[in-house]
Design a protein around this motif. Structure first.
Motif, PDB file in Angstrom:
ATOM      1  N   GLU A  95     154.796  95.868  73.764  1.00  0.00           N
ATOM      2  CA  GLU A  95     153.768  94.924  74.193  1.00  0.00           C
ATOM      3  C   GLU A  95     152.372  95.349  73.767  1.00  0.00           C
ATOM      4  O   GLU A  95     151.518  94.507  73.507  1.00  0.00           O
ATOM      5  N   GLU A  96     152.128  96.637  73.670  1.00  0.00           N
ATOM      6  CA  GLU A  96     150.804  97.086  73.228  1.00  0.00           C
ATOM      7  C   GLU A  96     150.519  96.576  71.832  1.00  0.00           C
ATOM      8  O   GLU A  96     149.422  96.078  71.545  1.00  0.00           O
ATOM      9  N   GLU A  97     151.517  96.679  70.941  1.00  0.00           N
ATOM     10  CA  GLU A  97     151.334  96.200  69.582  1.00  0.00           C
ATOM     11  C   GLU A  97     151.143  94.691  69.543  1.00  0.00           C
ATOM     12  O   GLU A  97     150.293  94.171  68.812  1.00  0.00           O
ATOM     13  N   MET A  98     151.940  93.957  70.334  1.00  0.00           N
ATOM     14  CA  MET A  98     151.829  92.500  70.319  1.00  0.00           C
ATOM     15  C   MET A  98     150.467  92.042  70.846  1.00  0.00           C
ATOM     16  O   MET A  98     149.854  91.121  70.293  1.00  0.00           O
ATOM     17  N   GLU A  99     149.983  92.679  71.889  1.00  0.00           N
ATOM     18  CA  GLU A  99     148.680  92.287  72.412  1.00  0.00           C
ATOM     19  C   GLU A  99     147.571  92.633  71.428  1.00  0.00           C
ATOM     20  O   GLU A  99     146.602  91.871  71.271  1.00  0.00           O
ATOM     21  N   ALA A 100     147.696  93.783  70.753  1.00  0.00           N
ATOM     22  CA  ALA A 100     146.710  94.140  69.731  1.00  0.00           C
ATOM     23  C   ALA A 100     146.751  93.143  68.583  1.00  0.00           C
ATOM     24  O   ALA A 100     145.718  92.760  68.028  1.00  0.00           O
ATOM     25  N   ALA A 101     147.958  92.699  68.216  1.00  0.00           N
ATOM     26  CA  ALA A 101     148.100  91.717  67.142  1.00  0.00           C
ATOM     27  C   ALA A 101     147.426  90.401  67.525  1.00  0.00           C
ATOM     28  O   ALA A 101     146.694  89.805  66.720  1.00  0.00           O
ATOM     29  N   ARG A 102     147.669  89.932  68.750  1.00  0.00           N
ATOM     30  CA  ARG A 102     147.062  88.666  69.175  1.00  0.00           C
ATOM     31  C   ARG A 102     145.545  88.788  69.248  1.00  0.00           C
ATOM     32  O   ARG A 102     144.820  87.848  68.888  1.00  0.00           O
TER      33      ARG A 102
ATOM     34  N   LEU B  72     151.703  97.965  61.777  1.00  0.00           N
ATOM     35  CA  LEU B  72     151.863  99.424  61.778  1.00  0.00           C
ATOM     36  C   LEU B  72     151.851  99.881  60.330  1.00  0.00           C
ATOM     37  O   LEU B  72     152.715  99.490  59.546  1.00  0.00           O
ATOM     38  N   THR B  73     150.890 100.703  59.972  1.00  0.00           N
ATOM     39  CA  THR B  73     150.727 101.085  58.570  1.00  0.00           C
ATOM     40  C   THR B  73     150.658 102.601  58.425  1.00  0.00           C
ATOM     41  O   THR B  73     150.612 103.341  59.402  1.00  0.00           O
ATOM     42  N   GLY B  74     150.651 103.031  57.173  1.00  0.00           N
ATOM     43  CA  GLY B  74     150.598 104.450  56.876  1.00  0.00           C
ATOM     44  C   GLY B  74     151.923 105.128  57.178  1.00  0.00           C
ATOM     45  O   GLY B  74     152.879 104.501  57.646  1.00  0.00           O
ATOM     46  N   GLU B  75     151.983 106.423  56.940  1.00  0.00           N
ATOM     47  CA  GLU B  75     153.223 107.144  57.149  1.00  0.00           C
ATOM     48  C   GLU B  75     153.607 107.202  58.625  1.00  0.00           C
ATOM     49  O   GLU B  75     154.787 107.163  58.971  1.00  0.00           O
ATOM     50  N   GLU B  76     152.606 107.266  59.494  1.00  0.00           N
ATOM     51  CA  GLU B  76     152.910 107.292  60.929  1.00  0.00           C
ATOM     52  C   GLU B  76     153.567 105.988  61.359  1.00  0.00           C
ATOM     53  O   GLU B  76     154.565 105.987  62.100  1.00  0.00           O
ATOM     54  N   GLY B  77     153.021 104.865  60.904  1.00  0.00           N
ATOM     55  CA  GLY B  77     153.608 103.569  61.233  1.00  0.00           C
ATOM     56  C   GLY B  77     155.003 103.414  60.665  1.00  0.00           C
ATOM     57  O   GLY B  77     155.916 102.924  61.336  1.00  0.00           O
ATOM     58  N   ALA B  78     155.179 103.846  59.410  1.00  0.00           N
ATOM     59  CA  ALA B  78     156.488 103.750  58.781  1.00  0.00           C
ATOM     60  C   ALA B  78     157.523 104.596  59.503  1.00  0.00           C
ATOM     61  O   ALA B  78     158.679 104.189  59.678  1.00  0.00           O
TER      62      ALA B  78
END
Length: 253
Positions: A200-207, A124-130
């Motif tokens: 889970e959306e983030e974890m699946e995107a990461a994998r 998660l990056t940028g100001e939105e992610g932070a």
């Protein structure tokens, strides 16, 4: 034992012996005890187990520097204090990303590595992610002291917890070139189960982000995909992690 380094001291455990050194790198706020099932499964005949708590985690002392760079330096400090050479690094989550960067920076000093549901080029990056990270930790602010005795939070302020998480997300998002340059055997054990807390959306995107680097660098391989989730993988699927360590050791002898 406590190993002094910089402005802090790290709690280090070394099983000793003549076996292949295995150094365990913990999750972002976790202590070394999460690796106990893996260590028990591997036994002490073939392997020398070296665990440590990162700064302000477990029994280690606090510091003014909780950066990712400090985490890399602490691996060097532990190796120097124990005299371990050409270890296998086993990292979970945050620790897996540490293992990847240390492996890329020290190709002649590492035998191999096992990444447990981590070291994936996504964050998660940028100001939105932070801001998402800030909101998440703000909701957990009263929970952190309660889970600290279980090795799930650090002796840090809320702001320091947030800073660590924002930094590692940024580092992970940019790590594809690092993974492509790794020259040692680097094995992944990936979770597939759902987490009750979401994400889970983030974890699946990461994998899924691993697929391009796996295609580029044959040193990176998936050793196993297991049914547990990110939080429970070391407790429920420790056998798969131990098998990945053994397989890594077998190709580095």
């Amino acid at each position: 034992m406590l190993i002094p380094t910089e402005d802090t001291a790290l709690n280090v455990n070394d099983s000793g012996g003549s076996g292949r050194p295995v150094v365990y790198l913990n999750g972002a706020y976790a202590n070394w005890k999460h690796f106990k099932p893996v260590i028990a499964a591997l036994g002490n005949d073939e392997f020398r187990h070296i665990t440590f708590d990162a700064r302000a985690r477990g029994k280690s002392k606090q510091s003014a520097d909780y950066s990712f760079a400090a985490g890399l330096r602490d691996i060097d400090a532990v190796l120097a204090a124990t005299g371990a050479e050409r270890p296998i690094l086993v990292g979970w989550s945050y620790g897996a990303t540490l293992a990847a960067y240390w492996a890329e920076q020290n190709p002649d000093r590492i035998a191999g590595a096992v990444a447990v549901d981590g070291a994936m080029p996504y964050g998660l990056t940028g100001e939105e992610g932070a801001e998402r990270i800030r909101q998440l930790f703000s909701k957990m602010r009263y929970l952190l002291p309660l889970v600290r005795p279980f090795g799930l939070a650090a002796r840090m302020s809320l702001e320091e917890h947030i800073d660590v998480n924002i930094e590692i997300n940024g580092i992970a998002a940019e790590m594809a070139p690092v993974l492509e340059r790794i020259t040692c055997p680097f094995r992944y054990v990936l979770a597939t189960g759902s987490s009750l807390g979401g994400g889970e959306e983030e974890m699946e995107a990461a994998r899924a982000s691993l697929e391009p680097v796996l295609a580029v660098n044959s040193n990176l391989q998936i050793a196993a995909k297991v049914p547990s989730n990110h939080s429970h993988i070391l407790r429920k699927d420790f056998a798969a992690v131990a098998d990945a360590v053994r397989a890594t050791a077998s190709v580095t002898r």
